[in-house]
Scaffold this motif. Structure first.
Motif, mmCIF file in Angstrom:
data_model
loop_
_atom_site.group_PDB
_atom_site.id
_atom_site.type_symbol
_atom_site.label_atom_id
_atom_site.label_comp_id
_atom_site.label_asym_id
_atom_site.label_seq_id
_atom_site.Cartn_x
_atom_site.Cartn_y
_atom_site.Cartn_z
ATOM 1 N N PRO A 80 0.921 -1.238 0.011
ATOM 2 C CA PRO A 80 0.154 -0.015 0.059
ATOM 3 C C PRO A 80 0.913 1.225 0.027
ATOM 4 N N LEU A 81 0.543 2.091 -0.697
ATOM 5 C CA LEU A 81 1.304 3.543 -0.894
ATOM 6 C C LEU A 81 0.121 4.629 -0.939
ATOM 7 N N GLU A 82 0.786 5.683 -0.065
ATOM 8 C CA GLU A 82 -0.041 6.956 -0.174
ATOM 9 C C GLU A 82 0.006 7.602 -1.173
ATOM 10 N N ASP A 83 -1.231 8.403 -1.543
ATOM 11 C CA ASP A 83 -1.130 9.173 -2.840
ATOM 12 C C ASP A 83 -1.074 10.619 -2.053
ATOM 13 N N PRO A 84 0.098 11.232 -2.323
ATOM 14 C CA PRO A 84 0.319 12.578 -1.772
ATOM 15 C C PRO A 84 -0.632 13.588 -2.623
ATOM 16 N N SER A 85 -0.983 13.264 -3.888
ATOM 17 C CA SER A 85 -1.720 14.345 -4.451
ATOM 18 C C SER A 85 -3.179 14.518 -4.008
ATOM 19 N N GLN A 86 -3.750 13.678 -2.995
ATOM 20 C CA GLN A 86 -5.012 13.443 -2.515
ATOM 21 C C GLN A 86 -4.984 14.176 -1.163
ATOM 22 N N THR A 87 -6.115 15.018 -0.906
ATOM 23 C CA THR A 87 -6.282 15.546 0.559
ATOM 24 C C THR A 87 -7.296 14.881 0.888
ATOM 25 N N PRO A 88 -7.548 14.162 2.041
ATOM 26 C CA PRO A 88 -8.609 13.432 2.497
ATOM 27 C C PRO A 88 -9.912 14.113 2.831
ATOM 28 N N PRO A 89 -10.978 13.988 2.409
ATOM 29 C CA PRO A 89 -12.199 14.746 2.617
ATOM 30 C C PRO A 89 -12.455 14.703 4.122
ATOM 31 N N SER A 90 -13.121 15.969 4.454
ATOM 32 C CA SER A 90 -13.468 16.359 5.947
ATOM 33 C C SER A 90 -15.044 16.631 6.077
ATOM 34 N N ILE A 91 -15.787 15.774 6.515
ATOM 35 C CA ILE A 91 -17.072 16.273 6.659
ATOM 36 C C ILE A 91 -17.781 16.216 7.828
ATOM 37 N N GLU A 92 -18.818 16.808 8.054
ATOM 38 C CA GLU A 92 -19.740 16.721 9.390
ATOM 39 C C GLU A 92 -20.950 16.296 8.754
ATOM 40 N N MET A 93 -21.450 14.954 9.608
ATOM 41 C CA MET A 93 -22.825 14.425 9.330
ATOM 42 C C MET A 93 -23.695 14.823 10.542
ATOM 43 N N SER A 94 -24.897 15.034 10.447
ATOM 44 C CA SER A 94 -25.817 15.651 11.232
ATOM 45 C C SER A 94 -27.196 14.983 10.899
ATOM 46 N N ALA A 95 -27.882 14.782 12.075
ATOM 47 C CA ALA A 95 -29.395 14.180 12.024
ATOM 48 C C ALA A 95 -30.182 15.254 12.761
#
Length: 510
Positions: free
Chosen positions: A237-252
């Motif tokens: 497994p290799l990390e893809d430096p070109s991708q920024t992990p998404p950051s999301i907030e879920m609410s009900a």
């Protein structure tokens, strides 16, 4: 001889302010002397728990084990409803009835509140030796020794064998004079669902449960193929430096106050909010699974013993949403942009008809929570088209739990508009006020000897004698209710699977 109770046009269930009318049908095969024919309208809230062993002080309560004896079981039975109607004879003198069919009509009206909280009414039962000759009514001494609260009559409730149940009955007793003659008895159960309390005005506020999260950097695996079609045994497994992990907030979210209604869909909204900017479509997040569960907590009390039973109802169960729902259609949406998940998964899912409304009575209470489980995926599986290099992006999945607590379930049976107007919950009419503290002149008047009041008819609001009670005697709403008919619109309800099935509760100890 046979006895039958025939109700007039019985609905699926009764509610407050309903008239319950019917006939007692008595079939005699020979002449019989009948003293009294008494019909009673009763409601009982019955609980039972097992005492912990004397040396086991760590357990505050303990379930009754299957097959155990009743020596270590304590019970508590509240007569939440008790009304008596003598249908025969009118003058109290027993008469000889000839063979054949005889009918006796009765008529009751379901009140709003329970009766066991009224000490004067319960105490008045102590002096009733009977209605007519040889018939005894309920002894109120046991009720006076229990802890009571004043509340709306609770719904019918079963499903907790040998632990808790709430049942309502029409009972008839036919008294037969004579030392060696037994009285004839018969009963029929019926379902009950209370009217809902006045709803608060609608607002734009929402109750919510939210949870922010950020995916980990994406991993890429490389698996080389040989010329003969086989795969190599190594994969890294290799990390893809070109991708920024998404950051999301879920609410009900549901409207506040948090009220849902029996046999109606949930007013639920699921919102995704972007916390970090994105640069490409490869950062798309998908909703792949959803589960919504209604959780009911039934609190059982017997004296100082407590137990809580947890019951669940699955409202939505979608373990694999196909196709997955993309949370953001445009990757250029700014930070704090919101996306509302389409409600197609739950908008047509009504609450099961076995869900009882929230209630609280002397020894039983029911409250609810909503538990939501959301499964999200960053990307989908996309195999490479290169025949010599199997380049496969592994999607990340995450499961988020959300909980909405303190949810009230209403029955969906609105009280009559006239009652709401009289209580001041709608319009300019003010609700009735509690009487003020009596003046010295009124206190002197109270000390003068007066004729004893009828315990079954306590003084009403606003009178001098009413000021002597901490809890104002009932009642303005009860008095208004006597003039009103029961609600017409009512939802489907099946809180009791068989209202005439035998009780599963252990017998009370005398």
């Amino acid at each position: 001889m046979s006895i039958r109770i025939a109700l007039d046009n019985p609905p699926e269930f009764y509610t407050n302010l309903d008239f319950i009318s019917g006939r007692v049908i008595l079939l005699l095969h020979r002449p019989e002397t009948i003293g009294n024919v008494i019909v009673k309208l009763e409601g009982e809230s019955h609980t039972a728990l097992t005492l912990p062993p004397p040396g086991d002080r760590d357990d505050y309560y303990r379930h009754r084990p299957p097959g155990s004896g009743i020596g270590n079981v304590v019970t508590e039975n509240h007569k939440i409803l008790y009304r008596v109607f003598q249908v025969y004879p009118d003058d109290g003198a027993g008469l000889m009835l000839q063979p054949g069919q005889h009918e006796f009509k009765f008529n009751f009206k379901m009140p709003l509140n329970n009766i066991c909280h009224d000490e004067k009414a319960m105490g008045g039962l102590l002096g009733l030796g009977g209605l007519g000759s040889g018939f005894r009514t309920m002894d109120g001494t046991k009720q006076l020794m229990l802890q009571h609260i004043k509340a709306t009559l609770p719904p019918s409730l079963t499903g907790f064998p040998q632990e808790a149940e709430i049942r309502y009955y029409i009972k008839v007793t036919i008294q037969r004079p004579g030392f060696f003659k037994e009285n004839w008895r018969h009963q029929v159960g019926f379902k009950f669902l209370p009217v809902e309390p006045p709803r608060p005005p609608k607002t734009s506020q929402e109750a919510f449960a939210r949870r922010p999260f950020t995916f980990k950097p994406r991993a890429i695996t490389h698996q080389r193929k040989s010329f003969f079609g086989g795969r190599s045994s190594t994969a890294s497994p290799l990390e893809d430096p070109s991708q920024t992990p998404p950051s999301i907030e879920m609410s009900a979210r549901i409207p506040f106050p948090t009220i849902i209604t029996c046999n109606e869909p949930l007013p639920l909204r699921l919102i995704a909010r972007r916390l970090l900017p994105t640069t490409s479509r490869d950062q798309q997040v998908y909703l792949t699974a959803l589960e919504v569960i209604l959780v009911g907590y039934t609190h059982v009390r017997v004296q100082n013993l407590m137990n809580t039973e947890r019951t669940t109802w699955v409202i939505v169960s979608a373990p694999q949403i196909s196709p997955p729902i993309a949370l953001f259609e445009n990757h250029t949406d700014p930070v704090d942009a919101e996306f509302e998940v389409p409600s197609t998964l739950w908008k047509d899912r009504r609450l099961p008809n076995t869900v009882a409304p929230s209630f609280r009575t002397c020894n039983l209470a029911r409250r609810y929570e909503i538990e939501i489980t959301i499964t999200l995926s960053w990307g989908l599986s996309t195999p490479s088209t290169n025949p010599f290099l199997n380049h496969k992006q592994l999607p990340q999945t995450i499961t988020l739990p959300l909980k909405l607590s303190k949810v009230d379930v209403f029955s969906g049976i609105s009280p009559p508009r006239e009652l709401l107007n009289a209580l001041g919950t709608t319009g300019p009419t003010r609700p009735p006020q509690l009487p003020q503290r009596p003046t010295p002149q009124q206190q002197q008047q109270m000390q003068r000897p007066t004729a004893p009041a009828d315990p079954l008819y306590p003084p009403q609001l606003g009178t001098v004698s009413a000021a002597m009670y901490d809890d104002a005697p009932p009642s303005y709403d009860e008095a208004m209710a006597d003039q009103l008919a029961g609600p017409s619109a009512r939802p489907a309800y099946s809180g009791v699977t068989a209202e005439n099935s035998p009780s599963t509760m252990p017998p009370e100890k005398s």
